[in-house]
Every structure is written in C-alpha cells, then in structure tokens.
Design a protein around this motif. Structure first.
Motif, PDB file in Angstrom:
ATOM      1  N   LEU A  45       0.831  -1.209   0.000  1.00 14.79           N
ATOM      2  CA  LEU A  45       0.000   0.000   0.000  1.00 14.79           C
ATOM      3  C   LEU A  45       0.866   1.259   0.000  1.00 14.79           C
ATOM      4  O   LEU A  45       0.533   2.241  -0.672  1.00 14.79           O
ATOM      5  CB  LEU A  45      -0.944  -0.001   1.204  1.00 14.79           C
ATOM      6  N   VAL A  48       1.807   1.995  -3.603  1.00 13.46           N
ATOM      7  CA  VAL A  48       0.797   2.361  -4.606  1.00 13.46           C
ATOM      8  C   VAL A  48      -0.010   3.602  -4.247  1.00 13.46           C
ATOM      9  O   VAL A  48      -0.625   4.212  -5.116  1.00 13.46           O
ATOM     10  CB  VAL A  48      -0.169   1.187  -4.906  1.00 13.46           C
ATOM     11  N   LEU A  49      -0.022   3.991  -2.976  1.00 11.93           N
ATOM     12  CA  LEU A  49      -0.814   5.144  -2.544  1.00 11.93           C
ATOM     13  C   LEU A  49       0.036   6.416  -2.457  1.00 11.93           C
ATOM     14  O   LEU A  49       1.228   6.345  -2.163  1.00 11.93           O
ATOM     15  CB  LEU A  49      -1.421   4.890  -1.163  1.00 11.93           C
ATOM     16  N   ALA A  84      -6.918   2.909  -2.272  1.00 13.38           N
ATOM     17  CA  ALA A  84      -6.390   1.713  -2.928  1.00 13.38           C
ATOM     18  C   ALA A  84      -7.391   0.580  -2.776  1.00 13.38           C
ATOM     19  O   ALA A  84      -8.205   0.560  -1.850  1.00 13.38           O
ATOM     20  CB  ALA A  84      -5.051   1.314  -2.331  1.00 13.38           C
ATOM     21  N   GLY A 102      -3.653   1.947  -6.587  1.00  6.92           N
ATOM     22  CA  GLY A 102      -3.766   3.149  -5.772  1.00  6.92           C
ATOM     23  C   GLY A 102      -4.159   4.334  -6.633  1.00  6.92           C
ATOM     24  O   GLY A 102      -3.621   4.516  -7.732  1.00  6.92           O
TER      25      GLY A 102
END
Length: 195
Positions: A45, A48-49, A84, A102
C-alpha cells in the motif's frame, strides 16, 4: 486376527499424533502468518498510494451482490490523500491476474502492484515496472482501459496479449467498483478513526 488389531491400533495412534501435531503447529503459526501478510499488504500500500499521515485505514462497504468491498484510505491532514483496492480477472493465460491499485483523490492512477502466475519471461512481464508505468498517471474517466488491439490506451506485452488484456480487465472491473462506491468512500473519510 491379533496382528490386524495391532496394525489398526498403530495406524490409529500415528494418525492421532499427526493430527494433534498439525493442530498445534497451526495454532502457533496462524498469528505470525497473519501478521506477515498484513505487513506485506501495508508495504505494498505504501508503494501504490500517495503519501499519507499514517498507515492507510481499512474501509469495508457492502456490495450490490451481497458481499463486501474493501478499500484502503490514506489521509493527509484529515483529508483524503488516496484510495487503494485490489482487483482481479480470471482471464489470464495461466489463471487469475490480480492488482493492488492506488488512486489519487483527483482520479488518476497513482501506483499499481501486479500478482500473477503467467508464463515466465512472457506474460509475467505484465508485472514489470516498465509495463506498469504506462498505467500510472492516467485519468480514470477518460482512459480506455484496454490494450491497443482492442481500441484502448495500453500497449500489450509482445506475445502476451492475453495476459495484458487480463490485467486491463482487472483494472477496469476494479475501477467500476470504485466508481460505484466513490460517494460512500468520500463521505466516510471524515469519520474514519485511526486504530
């Protein structure tokens, strides 16, 4: 006859001991496995965020099909920093293709990690940064999430169109679910509490 009873007794005893050992092993390894999976999820996470103030918060919303959808919400100074979610498609060449996607609050794809079992050196290239990079920054609304052969904006991996299509399908399906839940996600952001 006596030998048969002896054999049955020994086999029953061995089976019982093996069952108890498996149960004990499962009991002691379940929590470390869960914690490792959770740590790996939060590491993914973070990739991707967009950056937030803390670990993303988990938001579970009911789905129209009767199940639930899970979203991971990043906040910065109390406002939404990104969302996400996981998505997937069963149409890969070697089975299911999944992605952790995300998004930015303004509706662009910020980051993605791909999980697949496609052919090594061919379809597996859909997980490489060079292929994933063409998804990053694309706006959700105006992008056609299909490979170029199908009229979309994504260049397929040469010789692995099926794998490329499966990833595009996964993202398209995930974005559809996100769009359906977007109002509820944005409404929930101020009420989410850090654990």
């Amino acid at each position: 006859m006596k030998e048969m009873f002896k054999l049955v007794f020994v086999l029953t005893l061995v089976s019982l001991i093996a069952g108890v050992l498996l149960a004990v092993t499962q009991k002691f390894t379940a929590e470390p496995i869960r914690l490792t999976e959770q740590r790996q999820l939060f590491e993914s996470l973070a990739k991707v965020l967009p950056p937030g103030d803390a670990d993303p918060l988990v938001l579970t919303l009911p789905s129209a099909a009767g199940g639930s959808n899970t979203f991971y919400v990043a906040r910065k100074n109390g406002a939404l920093a990104g969302v996400a979610f996981t998505c997937g498609s069963p149409n890969g060449y070697a089975g299911r293709v999944e992605a952790l996607v995300g998004l930015t609050p303004d509706g662009a794809l910020h980051g993605m990690e791909v999980k697949q079992n496609e052919t090594p050196g061919l379809g597996s290239k859909i997980a490489l940064p060079a292929f994933v990079a063409q998804f990053i920054g694309k706006p959700l609304q105006s992008t056609v999430w299909k490979v170029g052969k199908d009229g979309g904006a994504i260049d397929a991996v040469s010789g692995a169109t099926i794998s490329s299509r499966a990833l595009c399908d996964a993202i398209s399906n995930g974005l559809k679910t996100y769009q359906e839940n977007k109002p509820a996600i944005f409404d929930a952001v101020p009420t989410l509490e850090t654990p």
